[in-house]
Design a protein around this motif. Structure first.
Motif, PDB file in Angstrom:
ATOM      1  N   ALA A  16      25.341  -2.504 -16.334  1.00  0.00           N
ATOM      2  CA  ALA A  16      26.786  -2.280 -16.360  1.00  0.00           C
ATOM      3  C   ALA A  16      27.302  -1.901 -14.986  1.00  0.00           C
ATOM      4  O   ALA A  16      26.594  -1.264 -14.201  1.00  0.00           O
ATOM      5  N   VAL A  17      28.537  -2.285 -14.717  1.00  0.00           N
ATOM      6  CA  VAL A  17      29.239  -1.846 -13.517  1.00  0.00           C
ATOM      7  C   VAL A  17      30.369  -0.907 -13.946  1.00  0.00           C
ATOM      8  O   VAL A  17      30.933  -1.046 -15.036  1.00  0.00           O
ATOM      9  N   VAL A  18      30.678   0.046 -13.088  1.00  0.00           N
ATOM     10  CA  VAL A  18      31.753   0.996 -13.347  1.00  0.00           C
ATOM     11  C   VAL A  18      33.038   0.447 -12.746  1.00  0.00           C
ATOM     12  O   VAL A  18      33.057   0.005 -11.598  1.00  0.00           O
ATOM     13  N   ARG A  19      34.101   0.486 -13.537  1.00  0.00           N
ATOM     14  CA  ARG A  19      35.402  -0.047 -13.132  1.00  0.00           C
ATOM     15  C   ARG A  19      36.475   0.994 -13.412  1.00  0.00           C
ATOM     16  O   ARG A  19      36.630   1.439 -14.537  1.00  0.00           O
ATOM     17  N   ALA A  20      37.221   1.384 -12.380  1.00  0.00           N
ATOM     18  CA  ALA A  20      38.328   2.330 -12.550  1.00  0.00           C
ATOM     19  C   ALA A  20      39.484   1.614 -13.239  1.00  0.00           C
ATOM     20  O   ALA A  20      39.831   0.481 -12.899  1.00  0.00           O
ATOM     21  N   ALA A  21      40.067   2.302 -14.242  1.00  0.00           N
ATOM     22  CA  ALA A  21      41.136   1.690 -15.026  1.00  0.00           C
ATOM     23  C   ALA A  21      42.197   2.729 -15.375  1.00  0.00           C
ATOM     24  O   ALA A  21      41.951   3.940 -15.317  1.00  0.00           O
ATOM     25  N   ASP A  22      43.359   2.215 -15.768  1.00  0.00           N
ATOM     26  CA  ASP A  22      44.389   3.109 -16.283  1.00  0.00           C
ATOM     27  C   ASP A  22      44.269   3.180 -17.810  1.00  0.00           C
ATOM     28  O   ASP A  22      43.326   2.628 -18.391  1.00  0.00           O
ATOM     29  N   HIS A  23      45.196   3.821 -18.447  1.00  0.00           N
ATOM     30  CA  HIS A  23      45.136   4.065 -19.887  1.00  0.00           C
ATOM     31  C   HIS A  23      45.256   2.808 -20.748  1.00  0.00           C
ATOM     32  O   HIS A  23      45.023   2.855 -21.943  1.00  0.00           O
ATOM     33  N   GLU A  54      43.030   7.939 -23.458  1.00  0.00           N
ATOM     34  CA  GLU A  54      43.186   9.238 -22.806  1.00  0.00           C
ATOM     35  C   GLU A  54      42.518   9.219 -21.429  1.00  0.00           C
ATOM     36  O   GLU A  54      41.414   8.680 -21.261  1.00  0.00           O
ATOM     37  N   VAL A  55      43.159   9.831 -20.458  1.00  0.00           N
ATOM     38  CA  VAL A  55      42.566   9.969 -19.128  1.00  0.00           C
ATOM     39  C   VAL A  55      41.295  10.801 -19.249  1.00  0.00           C
ATOM     40  O   VAL A  55      41.262  11.814 -19.949  1.00  0.00           O
ATOM     41  N   GLY A  56      40.233  10.348 -18.584  1.00  0.00           N
ATOM     42  CA  GLY A  56      38.960  11.051 -18.604  1.00  0.00           C
ATOM     43  C   GLY A  56      37.933  10.455 -19.548  1.00  0.00           C
ATOM     44  O   GLY A  56      36.796  10.902 -19.582  1.00  0.00           O
ATOM     45  N   ASP A  80      51.724   9.210 -16.751  1.00  0.00           N
ATOM     46  CA  ASP A  80      52.163  10.560 -16.414  1.00  0.00           C
ATOM     47  C   ASP A  80      51.215  11.310 -15.489  1.00  0.00           C
ATOM     48  O   ASP A  80      51.597  12.307 -14.891  1.00  0.00           O
ATOM     49  N   ARG A  81      49.978  10.878 -15.406  1.00  0.00           N
ATOM     50  CA  ARG A  81      48.979  11.585 -14.597  1.00  0.00           C
ATOM     51  C   ARG A  81      48.421  10.671 -13.529  1.00  0.00           C
ATOM     52  O   ARG A  81      47.923   9.595 -13.820  1.00  0.00           O
ATOM     53  N   VAL A  82      48.474  11.144 -12.309  1.00  0.00           N
ATOM     54  CA  VAL A  82      47.910  10.384 -11.198  1.00  0.00           C
ATOM     55  C   VAL A  82      46.411  10.652 -11.123  1.00  0.00           C
ATOM     56  O   VAL A  82      45.909  11.641 -11.661  1.00  0.00           O
ATOM     57  N   LEU A  83      45.729   9.792 -10.446  1.00  0.00           N
ATOM     58  CA  LEU A  83      44.296   9.910 -10.254  1.00  0.00           C
ATOM     59  C   LEU A  83      43.992  11.150  -9.416  1.00  0.00           C
ATOM     60  O   LEU A  83      44.612  11.372  -8.390  1.00  0.00           O
ATOM     61  N   THR A  84      43.037  11.955  -9.869  1.00  0.00           N
ATOM     62  CA  THR A  84      42.577  13.124  -9.116  1.00  0.00           C
ATOM     63  C   THR A  84      41.050  13.146  -9.133  1.00  0.00           C
ATOM     64  O   THR A  84      40.412  12.437  -9.922  1.00  0.00           O
ATOM     65  N   LEU A 116      39.138   7.423  -4.994  1.00  0.00           N
ATOM     66  CA  LEU A 116      39.005   8.613  -4.160  1.00  0.00           C
ATOM     67  C   LEU A 116      38.565   8.208  -2.766  1.00  0.00           C
ATOM     68  O   LEU A 116      38.110   7.083  -2.551  1.00  0.00           O
ATOM     69  N   ALA A 117      38.618   9.147  -1.826  1.00  0.00           N
ATOM     70  CA  ALA A 117      38.015   8.916  -0.520  1.00  0.00           C
ATOM     71  C   ALA A 117      36.529   8.657  -0.761  1.00  0.00           C
ATOM     72  O   ALA A 117      35.938   9.256  -1.674  1.00  0.00           O
ATOM     73  N   PRO A 118      35.917   7.765  -0.011  1.00  0.00           N
ATOM     74  CA  PRO A 118      34.501   7.436  -0.251  1.00  0.00           C
ATOM     75  C   PRO A 118      33.573   8.658  -0.320  1.00  0.00           C
ATOM     76  O   PRO A 118      32.667   8.696  -1.145  1.00  0.00           O
TER      77      PRO A 118
END
Length: 164
Positions: A16-23, A54-56, A80-84, A116-118
């Protein structure tokens, strides 16, 4: 085991590869967009959701035309929530739990693919992977994907001590 790999994430033959996504499982950032392009139309169908997530959390889908069999979508932001850093860490912890449940042996994630920053992404990947409680052995390997050789020196200190 954690390895550093210099190769395009969509081309890696891992479980599997990890992919950042929104809700809504829409891509977050250029790495996720590249995954979407490489994975093709079938992947677009696989990542359809009925309701906002849900975020997270993390979600597993098929990988379409990628070399990997699955994609671990980490939900890192919504309307409503930005990436942190904290939402990324929570989503990664969820991803490792999903990978364990699916018995995925090898997972890959790009330091430039989490929004995020690398340096922060590398630390989050190493810490959350190493600190998994009561691991069953899944996933056994994390491949941290770097974009160029200069990033190797940025990631290696975290592999030695796991701190900033």
């Amino acid at each position: 085991m954690i390895r550093i790999v210099e190769r395009a994430l969509p081309a890696l033959a891992v479980d599997a590869v990890v992919r950042a996504a929104d809700h809504h499982l829409h891509p977050v950032g250029p790495v996720s967009e590249a995954i979407d392009r490489e994975a093709g139309d079938r992947f677009a169908q696989l990542r359809q959701v009925q309701a906002a997530l849900e975020v997270g959390v993390a979600v597993v889908t098929g990988a379409g035309d990628l070399a990997a069999e699955f994609v671990l979508h980490v939900v890192v932001q919504d309307a409503d929530r930005v990436l942190t850093r904290e939402t990324v860490r929570r989503a990664l912890i969820s991803a490792w739990h999903r990978a364990e449940g699916w018995q995925l042996t090898t997972v890959a994630a790009a330091v430039s693919g989490l929004g995020l920053a690398p340096e922060q992404a590398a630390l989050a990947l190493v810490e959350t992977f190493r600190d998994r409680p009561g691991s069953t052995g899944y996933p056994a390997e994390l491949h941290i994907v770097i974009d160029h050789p200069d990033q190797r020196g940025m990631v290696e200190p975290f592999l030695q001590n796991g701190t900033l």
